[in-house]
Design a protein around this motif. Structure first.
Motif, PDB file in Angstrom:
ATOM      1  N   SER A  76      -8.786   2.350  -5.203  1.00  0.00           N
ATOM      2  CA  SER A  76      -7.388   2.790  -5.265  1.00  0.00           C
ATOM      3  C   SER A  76      -7.367   4.235  -5.751  1.00  0.00           C
ATOM      4  O   SER A  76      -8.327   4.692  -6.379  1.00  0.00           O
ATOM      5  N   VAL A  77      -6.263   4.913  -5.456  1.00  0.00           N
ATOM      6  CA  VAL A  77      -6.078   6.229  -6.065  1.00  0.00           C
ATOM      7  C   VAL A  77      -5.435   6.075  -7.441  1.00  0.00           C
ATOM      8  O   VAL A  77      -5.734   6.827  -8.365  1.00  0.00           O
ATOM      9  N   GLY A  78      -4.555   5.089  -7.589  1.00  0.00           N
ATOM     10  CA  GLY A  78      -3.921   4.828  -8.886  1.00  0.00           C
ATOM     11  C   GLY A  78      -4.977   4.315  -9.863  1.00  0.00           C
ATOM     12  O   GLY A  78      -5.875   3.568  -9.481  1.00  0.00           O
ATOM     13  N   ARG A 239       4.375   3.302  -7.782  1.00  0.00           N
ATOM     14  CA  ARG A 239       4.218   2.038  -8.493  1.00  0.00           C
ATOM     15  C   ARG A 239       5.605   1.543  -8.853  1.00  0.00           C
ATOM     16  O   ARG A 239       6.509   2.350  -9.139  1.00  0.00           O
ATOM     17  N   HIS A 286       3.246  -3.623  -0.527  1.00  0.00           N
ATOM     18  CA  HIS A 286       2.203  -2.713  -1.024  1.00  0.00           C
ATOM     19  C   HIS A 286       1.145  -2.449   0.052  1.00  0.00           C
ATOM     20  O   HIS A 286      -0.009  -2.857  -0.068  1.00  0.00           O
TER      21      HIS A 286
HETATM   22  C1  DGY Z   1      -3.650   2.874  -4.602  1.00  0.00           C
HETATM   23  O1  DGY Z   1      -4.652   3.287  -4.030  1.00  0.00           O
HETATM   24  O2  DGY Z   1      -3.373   3.190  -5.759  1.00  0.00           O
HETATM   25  C2  DGY Z   1      -2.804   1.923  -3.847  1.00  0.00           C
HETATM   26  O3  DGY Z   1      -1.540   1.799  -4.361  1.00  0.00           O
HETATM   27  C3  DGY Z   1      -3.489   0.572  -3.778  1.00  0.00           C
HETATM   28  O4  DGY Z   1      -3.484  -0.020  -4.966  1.00  0.00           O
END
Ligand code: DGY
Length: 320
Positions: A76-78, A239, A286
């Motif tokens: 994930s990037v988050g 988010r 999502h």
């Molecule tokens: C992220 O990459 O953060 C997306 O939201 C998947 O969790």
């Protein structure tokens, strides 16, 4: 290297995992509890714990991880689900997947923006429920996206990818609020607002693209919604925590806001049932980065960086 993986990844990524690691993965393919996460790392003597954004890797989990764990990699990037300070204190490297998913997530923002502004959900319902009686000059009138004023909260890589699409593809005037003003090249004609109030007042369309943090928690609330122009359209690709659901639902119900397109929610997958009673929302589960090209690139980047971080090389996607 021994790797414990909390979810099944797309097949081409699983092929690399099987080729390059002694791997265990959770074949129940569900989010693991904290205890299960720790047990998975311990039972498999993992050097690497590969997690998802839904896995809570808080200070308690990090404290209980076996000494074998040298890398936590998140698909994930988050990264708000990982306590970076606790990882740093234990000398564990943390890796994520920035950049490679910006285009897919920005595409999702445009899908949500267009669908919300043009009332796609209500239109689809007319057809699927066999209620459509034919073209009408007053049927489901939406809002013009082209040429409109788009506010982007958070002008990181994803925010800028949204701005490029909206400005160059849809002639939108871009306004943004960010911790810091971008340099002119990156700004690409967008208007910076250091203050949230003036930014909101210029946002007929608002895209939330800032990461989840203490500063952005519930940033869209009763007070900030009141500062938006009447009839504004909201999009969230970041988010769920950025939105106070009761305030958004109330504003959509009252008509203060005309529509919302949401890909992320508080307490996923148990979303606030209030959304389900509203016709003027377009909801996705999502899905921002969910294209085969992007998910494979995320896997490739992450797996490659694990090897490089473990051998002491510098890695651009290393958080700590
Ligand atoms: C992220 O990459 O953060 C997306 O939201 C998947 O969790």
């Amino acid at each position: 290297m021994r790797l414990a993986l909390t979810r099944r990844l797309p097949a081409p990524v699983m092929t690399i995992v099987a080729r390059d690691f002694v791997a265990w993965f959770n074949d129940e393919d569900r989010t693991l509890s904290s205890d299960e996460l720790v047990r998975a790392a311990a039972d498999h003597r993992a050097d690497v714990l590969l997690v998802m954004a839904m896995d809570r890797v808080d200070a308690d989990v990090i404290a209980r991880l076996p000494a074998s764990v040298r890398v936590i990699a998140t698909f994930s990037v988050g990264h708000e689900h990982i306590d970076l300070a606790a990882a740093r204190a234990r000398g564990i490297a943390v890796l994520s997947t920035p950049d490679v998913l910006s285009d897919a997530v920005a595409d999702m923002a445009m899908l949500l923006l267009l669908a919300a502004a043009r009332r796609a959900r209500e239109g689809e319902a007319l057809i699927y429920q066999r209620r459509w009686t034919g073209w009408s000059p007053t049927q489901l009138i939406g809002r013009d996206v082209t040429g409109g004023r788009l506010g982007i909260l958070g002008m990181g890589r994803i925010g800028r990818a949204v701005a490029r699409r909206a400005h160059h593809g849809f002639a939108m005037q871009i306004h943004y609020h960010n911790r810091n003003r971008l340099d002119a090249g990156l700004e690409d004609g967008a208007t910076f607002h250091s203050g949230l109030e003036t930014f909101l007042a210029a946002s007929d369309f608002l895209v939330l693209a800032a990461p989840a943090s203490a500063q952005t928690q519930a940033i869209l609330n009763t007070r900030t919604i009141a500062a938006l122009p009447d009839g504004a359209v909201i999009v969230n690709i970041s988010r769920g925590g950025l939105i106070e659901d009761a305030a958004l639902i109330d504003a959509l119900r009252r008509g203060k806001l005309s529509a919302a397109g949401l890909d992320v929610f508080n307490n996923e997958p148990e979303i606030d049932p209030g959304y389900l009673t509203l016709p003027n929302v377009f909801l996705q589960p999502h899905q921002g980065s969910s294209t085969i090209e992007t998910r494979v690139r995320m896997g490739e980047v992450l797996l490659d960086s694990i090897h490089r971080a473990a051998s002491g090389q510098s890695v651009a996607n290393r958080l700590v």
